[in-house]
Design a protein around this motif. Structure first.
Motif, PDB file in Angstrom:
ATOM      1  N   THR A 126       1.064  -1.393  -0.011  1.00  0.00           N
ATOM      2  CA  THR A 126       0.120   0.417   0.130  1.00  0.00           C
ATOM      3  C   THR A 126       0.614   1.343   0.112  1.00  0.00           C
ATOM      4  OG1 THR A 126      -0.067   0.007   1.973  1.00  0.00           O
ATOM      5  CG2 THR A 126      -2.099  -1.045   0.965  1.00  0.00           C
ATOM      6  N   GLY A 127       0.396   2.126   0.053  1.00  0.00           N
ATOM      7  CA  GLY A 127       1.049   3.715  -0.073  1.00  0.00           C
ATOM      8  C   GLY A 127       1.988   3.824   1.198  1.00  0.00           C
ATOM      9  N   ARG A 128       0.361   3.254   2.350  1.00  0.00           N
ATOM     10  CA  ARG A 128       1.564   3.608   3.141  1.00  0.00           C
ATOM     11  C   ARG A 128       3.089   2.541   3.725  1.00  0.00           C
ATOM     12  NH1 ARG A 128      -1.341   5.580   8.388  1.00  0.00           N
ATOM     13  NH2 ARG A 128      -3.479   4.797   7.336  1.00  0.00           N
ATOM     14  N   GLU A 129       2.751   1.530   3.591  1.00  0.00           N
ATOM     15  CA  GLU A 129       3.634   0.702   3.379  1.00  0.00           C
ATOM     16  C   GLU A 129       4.750   0.990   2.566  1.00  0.00           C
ATOM     17  OE1 GLU A 129       0.937  -3.842   4.275  1.00  0.00           O
ATOM     18  OE2 GLU A 129       1.232  -2.683   2.361  1.00  0.00           O
ATOM     19  N   ASN A 130       5.123   1.748   1.213  1.00  0.00           N
ATOM     20  CA  ASN A 130       5.781   2.491   0.860  1.00  0.00           C
ATOM     21  C   ASN A 130       6.497   3.035   0.954  1.00  0.00           C
ATOM     22  OD1 ASN A 130       6.341   0.614  -1.945  1.00  0.00           O
ATOM     23  ND2 ASN A 130       4.059   0.883  -2.015  1.00  0.00           N
ATOM     24  N   VAL A 131       5.759   3.516   1.949  1.00  0.00           N
ATOM     25  CA  VAL A 131       6.064   5.538   2.766  1.00  0.00           C
ATOM     26  C   VAL A 131       7.891   4.512   3.420  1.00  0.00           C
ATOM     27  CG1 VAL A 131       6.094   6.994   3.675  1.00  0.00           C
ATOM     28  CG2 VAL A 131       4.575   6.886   2.328  1.00  0.00           C
ATOM     29  N   PHE A 132       7.031   3.662   4.103  1.00  0.00           N
ATOM     30  CA  PHE A 132       7.848   2.979   5.591  1.00  0.00           C
ATOM     31  C   PHE A 132       8.700   2.679   4.852  1.00  0.00           C
ATOM     32  CE2 PHE A 132       4.524   4.419   8.355  1.00  0.00           C
ATOM     33  CZ  PHE A 132       4.699   4.458   9.527  1.00  0.00           C
ATOM     34  N   LEU A 133       8.956   1.808   3.422  1.00  0.00           N
ATOM     35  CA  LEU A 133      10.065   0.826   3.087  1.00  0.00           C
ATOM     36  C   LEU A 133      10.855   2.499   2.741  1.00  0.00           C
ATOM     37  CD1 LEU A 133      10.965  -1.969   2.127  1.00  0.00           C
ATOM     38  CD2 LEU A 133       9.336  -1.319   0.248  1.00  0.00           C
ATOM     39  N   ASN A 134      10.266   3.249   1.975  1.00  0.00           N
ATOM     40  CA  ASN A 134      11.409   4.165   1.425  1.00  0.00           C
ATOM     41  C   ASN A 134      11.849   5.040   2.277  1.00  0.00           C
ATOM     42  OD1 ASN A 134      11.415   5.971  -1.371  1.00  0.00           O
ATOM     43  ND2 ASN A 134      10.553   3.823  -1.495  1.00  0.00           N
ATOM     44  N   GLY A 139      17.756   5.143   4.890  1.00  0.00           N
ATOM     45  CA  GLY A 139      18.197   5.202   6.284  1.00  0.00           C
ATOM     46  C   GLY A 139      17.318   6.301   7.353  1.00  0.00           C
ATOM     47  N   MET A 140      16.200   5.678   7.161  1.00  0.00           N
ATOM     48  CA  MET A 140      15.317   6.245   8.359  1.00  0.00           C
ATOM     49  C   MET A 140      15.122   6.140   9.415  1.00  0.00           C
ATOM     50  SD  MET A 140      15.826   9.512   7.095  1.00  0.00           S
ATOM     51  CE  MET A 140      14.430  10.340   7.807  1.00  0.00           C
ATOM     52  N   THR A 141      15.085   6.369  10.625  1.00  0.00           N
ATOM     53  CA  THR A 141      14.059   4.869  11.918  1.00  0.00           C
ATOM     54  C   THR A 141      13.004   5.045  11.346  1.00  0.00           C
ATOM     55  OG1 THR A 141      14.080   7.229  13.189  1.00  0.00           O
ATOM     56  CG2 THR A 141      16.359   5.832  12.805  1.00  0.00           C
ATOM     57  N   LYS A 142      12.340   4.788  12.311  1.00  0.00           N
ATOM     58  CA  LYS A 142      10.455   4.047  11.928  1.00  0.00           C
ATOM     59  C   LYS A 142      10.146   5.461  12.684  1.00  0.00           C
ATOM     60  CE  LYS A 142       7.155   1.117  12.399  1.00  0.00           C
ATOM     61  NZ  LYS A 142       6.380  -0.468  13.467  1.00  0.00           N
ATOM     62  N   ASN A 143      10.396   5.960  14.195  1.00  0.00           N
ATOM     63  CA  ASN A 143      10.178   7.261  14.152  1.00  0.00           C
ATOM     64  C   ASN A 143      10.318   8.670  14.106  1.00  0.00           C
ATOM     65  OD1 ASN A 143       9.168   5.756  16.513  1.00  0.00           O
ATOM     66  ND2 ASN A 143      11.216   6.037  17.925  1.00  0.00           N
TER      67      ASN A 143
END
Length: 425
Positions: A126-134, A139-143
């Motif tokens: 999904t778009g949401r999942e791809n934002v976190f994947l990208n 190299g970004m943290t989840k927070n």
């Protein structure tokens, strides 16, 4: 002193033309044998310039060659050139999606790149999942991603579809979300190829504003586009590529002028053979001339110098056809300066050959390169008989720098350069 974030030395990328692969087993063995004896790769000595208009004699072609330039922190570098000039290849190397054949490059900082629609997206997520994947790829943290998530979704304008797999997105929605991710996850270097052309006008405006904003926070942008007005509006530096080599670099105004002077007609006089004349069954264009007031053909004029454009055309079909020849003047970055049509009293309605002369008196145009668009209409009903864009080019130059009325020695900004009256009491 400015901090350097990208340094490129003698960069080159060679490809072998053909259907499968870039090399053969025999080529690899030959390279290995030369390397074993401490000799240079033999295939680096062959290969032709990347000129797609010529057939060529070699199977090897240099997509880019002998590329040397540096980029400082906070620069917005516009990379321009014709199709096949090597722009996308250069960005792919800097984005580490392909490796150079020769040379080296050094990049200081985290890079986010948007090279084609859906770069870095998984179609089944999904778009949401791809934002976190990208974000994780960058190299970004989840927070960190969570902190920027609402701003990303708001900027992209795809809130309603954020939990839908992106394979169901349109190409415009793809680009919206991909750009929003790349721009908001705080990369030190943002690389953007021509993908913004997919978006609508409103979104392109938002993207250009965001790239300009990103640079103000000390981040660097590399931007490839064929929209010269967009390049001009946000870039401070420029790089012009031609056939895989650097043709011009420096301030964006200089590079754009170099590009336009090389792509447009420098001939102040154009004419056509009978069978090739532009037009329709009513009106045919014969020739165009640009002259100074001494009737000398030229396309270079001094600031404030009068000039004229002569348009020879033939009215073929009717004695009552009111043909309106017209001229539009554009800047090198395709901004419309002005449009001019003759007065009603000047319009001729009889058949035969006519010469329309447009006098541009005491030209207020600033220094730079300008393109003329020549056309002819009949109104009521409206018929466009011919329309030739960028058919001739003129250049306005300063006569003598020492004669300027101010102490300012560089080119003054703006499209026009009128003489205003000043008094200081």
């Amino acid at each position: 002193m400015n901090e350097r974030v990208i340094e490129i030395n003698n960069l080159g990328k060679q490809y072998r033309l053909g259907q499968v692969g870039s090399t053969t087993l025999g080529d690899d063995l030959k390279r290995w044998w030369y390397s074993l004896r401490g000799k240079e790769d033999p295939f680096l000595k062959i290969g032709e310039e990347n000129d797609r208009t010529k057939k060529g004699e070699s199977d090897f072609v240099w997509a880019v060659k002998n590329i040397n330039f540096n980029v400082d922190k906070g620069d917005v570098l516009g990379i321009i050139g014709k199709n096949g000039a090597g722009k996308s290849t250069l960005l792919k190397i800097l984005s580490r999606t392909t490796s150079p054949t020769v040379g080296e490059y050094k990049i200081k900082g985290r890079v986010a790149s948007l090279l084609e629609v859906g770069t870095g997206f998984h179609p089944d997520l999904t778009g949401r999942e791809n934002v976190f994947l990208n974000g994780a790829i960058l190299g970004m943290t989840k927070n960190e991603i969570k902190r920027n998530f609402d701003e990303i979704v708001s900027f992209s304008g795809v809130e309603r579809y954020i939990d839908t797999p992106v394979k169901r997105y349109s190409s415009g929605m793809y680009v919206r979300l991909a750009f929003a991710v790349a721009a908001h996850l705080e990369p030190e270097i943002l690389i953007v190829d021509e993908v913004l052309a997919v978006g609508d006008a409103e979104f392109r405006k938002k993207c250009l504003g965001k790239m300009s904003e990103v640079s103000k926070f000390g981040r660097t942008v590399l931007f490839v586009s064929h929209e010269l007005s967009a390049i001009s509006s946000i870039c401070n530096k420029g790089l012009l590529l031609k056939n895989g080599r650097i043709e011009s670099e420096g301030l964006i105004t200089k590079v754009l002028n170099d590009y336009m002077s090389g792509t447009n007609s420098k001939n102040p006089s154009l004419s056509w053979e009978e069978k090739d004349r532009p037009g329709d069954e009513h009106v045919k264009l014969n020739s165009i001339r640009v002259l100074n007031m001494s009737n000398i053909l030229t396309n270079t004029f001094y600031l404030g110098e009068d000039l004229k454009v002569e348009i020879d055309y033939e009215v073929i079909s009717s004695d009552n056809l009111r043909v309106n020849p017209g001229i539009s003047i554009y800047t090198a970055t395709e901004q419309l300066v002005t449009v001019s049509l003759p007065n009603k009293s000047e319009i001729k309605t009889n058949k035969g050959f006519h010469t329309a002369t447009c006098y541009i008196k005491n030209s207020m145009l600033n220094e730079g390169i300008y393109n003329f668009r020549i056309n002819a209409h009949t109104f009521y009903p409206t018929i466009l008989h011919f329309d030739l864009k960028d058919i001739v080019t003129i250049e306005i130059i300063e006569k003598q720098v020492d004669d300027r009325t101010t102490d300012y020695k560089d080119k003054l900004l703006g499209i026009i350069r009128p003489e205003f009256e000043w008094k200081i009491n």
